[in-house]
Design an enzyme around this catalytic site. Structure first.
Site, short mmCIF file in Angstrom:
data_model
loop_
_atom_site.label_atom_id
_atom_site.label_comp_id
_atom_site.label_asym_id
_atom_site.label_seq_id
_atom_site.Cartn_x
_atom_site.Cartn_y
_atom_site.Cartn_z
N LEU A 229 30.69 101.51 -59.35
CA LEU A 229 31.60 101.02 -60.39
C LEU A 229 33.05 101.37 -60.07
O LEU A 229 33.39 102.53 -59.90
CB LEU A 229 31.20 101.61 -61.74
N ASP A 230 33.90 100.33 -60.00
CA ASP A 230 35.34 100.47 -59.78
C ASP A 230 35.69 101.21 -58.49
O ASP A 230 36.75 101.81 -58.38
CB ASP A 230 36.00 101.19 -60.97
N GLU A 231 34.79 101.18 -57.50
CA GLU A 231 35.05 101.88 -56.25
C GLU A 231 34.88 100.98 -55.04
O GLU A 231 34.66 101.45 -53.92
CB GLU A 231 34.13 103.11 -56.13
#
Length: 287
Positions: A229-231
């Site tokens: 997530l978001d990486e």
């Protein structure tokens, strides 16, 4: 002034002697004039990247014949490449939830020609932005989702992406976590935007948390999605200074603006074939 006869050739391969030459020599043989060229050799990964804009100096230029001829030369270097014709407008699907700020910004840039994209559809898990899509004459698909219906809902989203021929999916604050299967399916062709605050503030009301800590910078990160997530691999980032005079609502407004600019820039870079995805990182040839 925009060059209406500008082609773009992008390629990457293992680092080898002659990688630049194989591109430039072939273009010269085909009587193509190079108007812009950027290259990068990553000594740590041993991988080479090149982006070339060129203008054919012949009256009749056949893209298919060019690709076939260059493919023969590229084989020696294990080089993968892509040729983009002039005026190509990338087919796009945008995914949203309720917030309209990011969608409005993309629609404005699309409407005014700042982004060379063709928005084929807008998908949302809420009906709220349907009128905005209708005003622009863009099909709007409302697919509600719950934890129990997530597989079926994502199957509907995939049908839209496939049916529209979308080459890029933009998550303009789509407030749902995509499944691992969906992330894999859209690998390298789905861009997400999120805030970048230091220290990191997760959960609800991140800008209010930032205000309590007295942050001095707000920012945003645009990246390709992946299973973390978001990486995902970062395309571009933006920052904006703030101070003690900025209240939570000011941080929200400034952060929102930075997010819009950062997302639009990432989309433009992707559409112009300036982003190379390699392993977990990107190589970005900025304008």
């Amino acid at each position: 002034m925009q060059d209406n006869n500008r082609w773009v050739l992008t390629a990457q391969c293992p680092s080898r002697l002659g990688t630049v030459d194989v591109v430039t020599r072939f273009l010269k043989e085909q009587r193509c004039y190079i108007t812009e060229q950027q290259s990068f050799d990553d000594r740590l990964s041993g991988h080479f990247f090149i982006r070339t804009e060129f203008r054919p100096e012949v009256e009749e230029f056949a893209g298919e014949a060019f690709q076939a001829g260059f493919a023969e030369r590229a084989t020696e270097f294990e080089m993968t490449f892509e040729l983009t014709p002039p005026g190509h407008r990338l087919p796009v699907v945008i995914m949203v939830s309720k917030a309209d700020h990011w969608l409005n910004d993309l629609l404005y840039r699309y409407r005014t020609g700042q982004l060379p994209i063709d928005i084929r559809a807008i998908v949302s898990n809420h009906p709220d932005l349907g009128p905005l899509a209708e005003w622009h004459g863009i099909p709007y698909h409302h697919f509600p989702v719950t934890p129990e219906t997530k597989p079926e809902q994502e199957a509907q989203v995939r049908e839209v992406v496939d049916a529209t021929g979308a080459e890029l999916v933009i998550l303009a604050r789509y407030m749902q976590v995509l499944s691992s299967e969906m992330c894999t399916r859209l690998s390298g062709r789905a861009i997400n935007i999120h805030h970048s605050l230091l220290p990191g503030f997760k959960g609800a009301r991140p800008y209010h948390q930032a205000y309590e800590k007295g942050v001095k910078l707000v920012g945003a990160t645009a990246h390709y999605i992946n299973d973390d997530l978001d990486e995902g691999p970062i395309i571009t980032q933006g920052v904006e200074p703030v101070s003690h005079t900025d209240y939570p609502e000011d941080l929200v407004a400034k952060g929102r603006d930075v997010e819009c600019l950062t997302l639009a820039r990432a989309v433009a870079l992707h559409v112009e074939r300036r982003v190379f995805l390699h392993a977990s990182r990107t190589v970005v040839f900025d304008r």
